[in-house]
Design a protein around this motif. Structure first.
Motif, PDB file in Angstrom:
ATOM      1  N   LYS A   1       1.184  -0.994   0.375  1.00  0.00           N
ATOM      2  CA  LYS A   1       0.641   0.074   0.154  1.00  0.00           C
ATOM      3  C   LYS A   1       1.303   1.361  -0.083  1.00  0.00           C
ATOM      4  CE  LYS A   1      -3.929  -2.405   1.998  1.00  0.00           C
ATOM      5  NZ  LYS A   1      -4.670  -2.232   3.212  1.00  0.00           N
ATOM      6  N   GLY A   2       2.406   1.317  -0.339  1.00  0.00           N
ATOM      7  CA  GLY A   2       2.619   2.263  -0.737  1.00  0.00           C
ATOM      8  C   GLY A   2       3.888   2.545  -0.071  1.00  0.00           C
ATOM      9  N   GLN A   3       3.971   1.748   0.924  1.00  0.00           N
ATOM     10  CA  GLN A   3       4.929   1.711   2.311  1.00  0.00           C
ATOM     11  C   GLN A   3       5.695   0.701   1.699  1.00  0.00           C
ATOM     12  OE1 GLN A   3       4.813   4.478   3.978  1.00  0.00           O
ATOM     13  NE2 GLN A   3       3.839   5.020   3.478  1.00  0.00           N
ATOM     14  N   TRP A   4       7.433   0.918   2.417  1.00  0.00           N
ATOM     15  CA  TRP A   4       7.984  -0.402   2.695  1.00  0.00           C
ATOM     16  C   TRP A   4       8.226  -0.773   3.114  1.00  0.00           C
ATOM     17  CZ3 TRP A   4       9.353  -2.453  -2.502  1.00  0.00           C
ATOM     18  CH2 TRP A   4       9.508  -1.476  -2.897  1.00  0.00           C
ATOM     19  N   ILE A   5       8.204  -2.534   3.483  1.00  0.00           N
ATOM     20  CA  ILE A   5       7.908  -3.139   5.178  1.00  0.00           C
ATOM     21  C   ILE A   5       9.506  -3.837   4.597  1.00  0.00           C
ATOM     22  CG2 ILE A   5       6.860  -5.064   6.360  1.00  0.00           C
ATOM     23  CD1 ILE A   5       5.450  -1.880   6.011  1.00  0.00           C
ATOM     24  N   LYS A   6      10.189  -3.488   5.385  1.00  0.00           N
ATOM     25  CA  LYS A   6      11.336  -4.180   5.469  1.00  0.00           C
ATOM     26  C   LYS A   6      11.321  -5.770   6.161  1.00  0.00           C
ATOM     27  CE  LYS A   6      16.346  -4.997   7.640  1.00  0.00           C
ATOM     28  NZ  LYS A   6      16.660  -3.861   9.050  1.00  0.00           N
ATOM     29  N   LEU A   7      11.842  -6.730   5.547  1.00  0.00           N
ATOM     30  CA  LEU A   7      11.288  -8.216   5.727  1.00  0.00           C
ATOM     31  C   LEU A   7      13.006  -8.667   6.150  1.00  0.00           C
ATOM     32  CD1 LEU A   7       9.725  -9.563   2.412  1.00  0.00           C
ATOM     33  CD2 LEU A   7       8.393  -8.735   3.752  1.00  0.00           C
ATOM     34  N   ASN A   8      13.873  -9.220   5.401  1.00  0.00           N
ATOM     35  CA  ASN A   8      15.025  -9.085   5.889  1.00  0.00           C
ATOM     36  C   ASN A   8      15.857  -8.261   5.764  1.00  0.00           C
ATOM     37  OD1 ASN A   8      16.288 -12.153   7.112  1.00  0.00           O
ATOM     38  ND2 ASN A   8      15.387 -12.930   5.507  1.00  0.00           N
ATOM     39  N   GLU A   9      17.527  -8.950   6.575  1.00  0.00           N
ATOM     40  CA  GLU A   9      18.266  -7.823   5.731  1.00  0.00           C
ATOM     41  C   GLU A   9      19.293  -9.463   6.122  1.00  0.00           C
ATOM     42  OE1 GLU A   9      21.442  -4.596   6.986  1.00  0.00           O
ATOM     43  OE2 GLU A   9      19.788  -4.682   8.206  1.00  0.00           O
ATOM     44  N   LYS A  10      20.512  -9.638   5.186  1.00  0.00           N
ATOM     45  CA  LYS A  10      21.580 -10.791   5.553  1.00  0.00           C
ATOM     46  C   LYS A  10      22.620  -9.881   4.570  1.00  0.00           C
ATOM     47  CE  LYS A  10      18.607 -14.754   5.860  1.00  0.00           C
ATOM     48  NZ  LYS A  10      18.411 -16.701   5.352  1.00  0.00           N
ATOM     49  N   PHE A  11      23.587 -10.556   4.746  1.00  0.00           N
ATOM     50  CA  PHE A  11      25.257 -10.155   4.449  1.00  0.00           C
ATOM     51  C   PHE A  11      25.744 -11.842   3.742  1.00  0.00           C
ATOM     52  CE2 PHE A  11      25.069  -8.072   8.183  1.00  0.00           C
ATOM     53  CZ  PHE A  11      25.703  -6.784   7.884  1.00  0.00           C
ATOM     54  N   THR A  12      26.877 -10.822   2.128  1.00  0.00           N
ATOM     55  CA  THR A  12      26.635 -11.817   0.906  1.00  0.00           C
ATOM     56  C   THR A  12      27.902 -12.578   1.516  1.00  0.00           C
ATOM     57  OG1 THR A  12      28.268 -10.040   0.420  1.00  0.00           O
ATOM     58  CG2 THR A  12      26.122 -10.509  -0.525  1.00  0.00           C
ATOM     59  N   ASN A  13      27.816 -13.992   1.269  1.00  0.00           N
ATOM     60  CA  ASN A  13      29.112 -14.797   2.139  1.00  0.00           C
ATOM     61  C   ASN A  13      30.371 -14.648   1.152  1.00  0.00           C
ATOM     62  OD1 ASN A  13      28.582 -16.050   0.039  1.00  0.00           O
ATOM     63  ND2 ASN A  13      27.358 -18.064   0.412  1.00  0.00           N
ATOM     64  N   GLU A  14      31.415 -15.631   1.352  1.00  0.00           N
ATOM     65  CA  GLU A  14      32.656 -15.836   0.918  1.00  0.00           C
ATOM     66  C   GLU A  14      32.240 -15.697  -0.786  1.00  0.00           C
ATOM     67  OE1 GLU A  14      31.822 -19.672   1.673  1.00  0.00           O
ATOM     68  OE2 GLU A  14      31.539 -18.253   2.606  1.00  0.00           O
TER      69      GLU A  14
END
Length: 132
Positions: free
Chosen positions: A48-61
């Motif tokens: 509905k026009g709002q960004w909802i954070k679902l996840n955050e991760k870091f790239t691996n090697e």
């Protein structure tokens, strides 16, 4: 490849465990030709026009996040944004970068089971596409 040994003696690779996840990303540094490990990657969904954070991760090697979508959730159709925190990554490598982050907005239409977002990045340019 990381391997998990289960109590029953079965072996599963990290790739097998992530195979059910509908979203993966890959970051390659065009300047060096090498994968970019430890890049922060944020996943959001537009509701509905709002960004909802679902996840955050870091790239691996290998410069990959093989399972970016939240575990045990079904991928819904809609608009998503993956933001690669490239400025922080370049700064941590004592390099300047024109782009503090690279947002990739894409549409999940259910046409495929798995979405892959590769990012080719240098300090002053980037390219992305729908991978497989």
């Amino acid at each position: 490849m990381k391997v998990l040994v289960l109590g029953t003696g079965m072996l599963l690779s990290a790739y097998t465990m992530a195979a059910d996840n509908p979203l993966s990303v890959h970051v390659l540094n065009l300047q060096t030709g090498l994968p970019s490990s430890e890049v922060a990657v944020v996943l959001e969904q537009n509701k509905k026009g709002q960004w909802i954070k679902l996840n955050e991760k870091f790239t691996n090697e290998n410069g990959r996040v093989t399972a970016l979508y939240p575990d045990h959730k079904t991928l819904e159709q809609g608009v998503y944004r993956v933001t690669f925190k490239t400025g922080d990554w370049f700064k941590s490598h004592n390099e300047n970068s024109f782009f503090p982050e690279v947002p990739v907005i894409f549409n999940v239409d259910g046409a495929v089971k798995h979405y892959h977002i590769p990012l080719l990045v240098s300090p002053y340019g980037y390219s992305t596409y729908r991978g497989n």
